[in-house]
Design an enzyme around this catalytic site. Sequence first.
Site, short mmCIF file in Angstrom:
data_model
loop_
_atom_site.label_atom_id
_atom_site.label_comp_id
_atom_site.label_asym_id
_atom_site.label_seq_id
_atom_site.Cartn_x
_atom_site.Cartn_y
_atom_site.Cartn_z
CD GLN A 1 14.83 -4.11 1.33
OE1 GLN A 1 15.75 -4.75 0.85
NE2 GLN A 1 13.70 -4.70 1.70
CG ASP B 1 13.71 -7.34 -5.51
OD1 ASP B 1 13.84 -8.50 -5.06
OD2 ASP B 1 13.82 -6.32 -4.81
CE LYS C 1 16.91 -8.25 0.03
NZ LYS C 1 15.83 -7.30 -0.22
#
Length: 280
Positions: A92, A115, A48
Site C-alpha cells: 500500500q 497493482d 481490499k
Amino acid sequence: MTLIDGKTVSQALKDRIAAEVKENGYTPGLAVIIVGDDPASRVYVNNKKKACTYCGFYSEEYALPASATQEQLIDLIHTLNTDERIDGILCQLPLPRHIDETAVIAAIAPAKDVDAFSEADVGKVMIGNYTFSPCTPAGVMELLRYYHIDVSGKNAVVIGRSNIVGKPMAMLLLHADATVTLCHSKTANLKEICRNADILVSAVGKIGAVTADMVKEGAVVIDVGINRNADGKLQGDVDFEAVKEKASFITPVPGGVGPMTIAILMQNTLTAYKNNKNIH
Ligand code: NDP
C-alpha cells in the site's frame, strides 16, 4: 443525466470473480503490506481484505511499523515472492519517506505485481499488451463499457499525469481509440481544453478542480479524486452539484471509481493465480 453507479458495476465484477473461484475450486492468494498507520491507507487495506473474503480468496496482511527499514520490507517481499499460497503482492502506498517506493515495487516478482505499478508493467500498458490492468484506469474503462459509452473517436481529456492514474488512464483511452489530451498543473488554457472534452477524467486530488464552466454540455465526467472536505467527508475533484446539470453521465464520490479499483485488483489477482498455476 445518468449517475454512474460504481458500487453496482464493481459488485457485478466481484460476483463474476467469486463464481469462477467457487465453481473451479480456485484459491487465489493476495498478500497486502501496509507500513505505518496512515488512516486512509488503513481503510483501503481493510476494503481490499474484505473484497478478498467476498471473492473467496486467501489473504494475508503484513502491518509493519512506520520505523520499518527498506531492507526489512524488501526481505518480506522476497519471502512472499516464493510463497506458493501467494499469487499477488500489494504494497500500500504511500510509504514512509525513508523508503524508496520504486525499489520496493521493483522487488515484487513480475508474476505477482497485481497493482501493475512496476516499470515493466507500466511499459506494457503503454504498448497495450499487458497481463495486469492498471487498477484505477481499468476500473474507469469498465464503467464506460458497462454504460455503453462509446469512446472511439471521442475527445477525451485526462487531468493529472501520475504514473498510477493519469498516464495509464490516457493510454487505456488511447487504446480504445479516443483522441486524448493529458493535462497537468502547468497546462495552459485548461478550461478551454476541458470544454472540448466528450469524456473528462479528473485525477487531480483537489476539491473544486473541475467546475461547471469547464464542462461541455452532454460530456461524460469521471471523477477519480478522493479528497476530505472541511467536515471530514469524502469528496471528489468535481463540483458535482453544478456539473451534473451539464453532464450526460457522471460518477459520484464516493461510490464511483473507488469501488472499481478494488474489483480490478481482484481480477488481477485471479489472473495471477491462473498464470502461476498454468490454468488457461
Ligand atoms: P498525484 O498527486 O500523484 O497527481 C495529481 C496530478 O494532478 C498531477 O499530475 C498534477 O500535476 C495534477 N494537478 C494538480 N493540480 C492541478 C491543477 N490545478 N490543474 C491541473 N492539474 C493539476 O495524484 P494521484 O494521481 O495519485 O491521485 C489523484 C487523485 O485520485 C487523488 O485524489 C487520489 O486520492 C485519487 N485516487 C483515487 C483512486 C480511486 O480508486 N478512486 C485511486 C488512486 C488515486 P503535476 O504533475 O504538474 O504536478
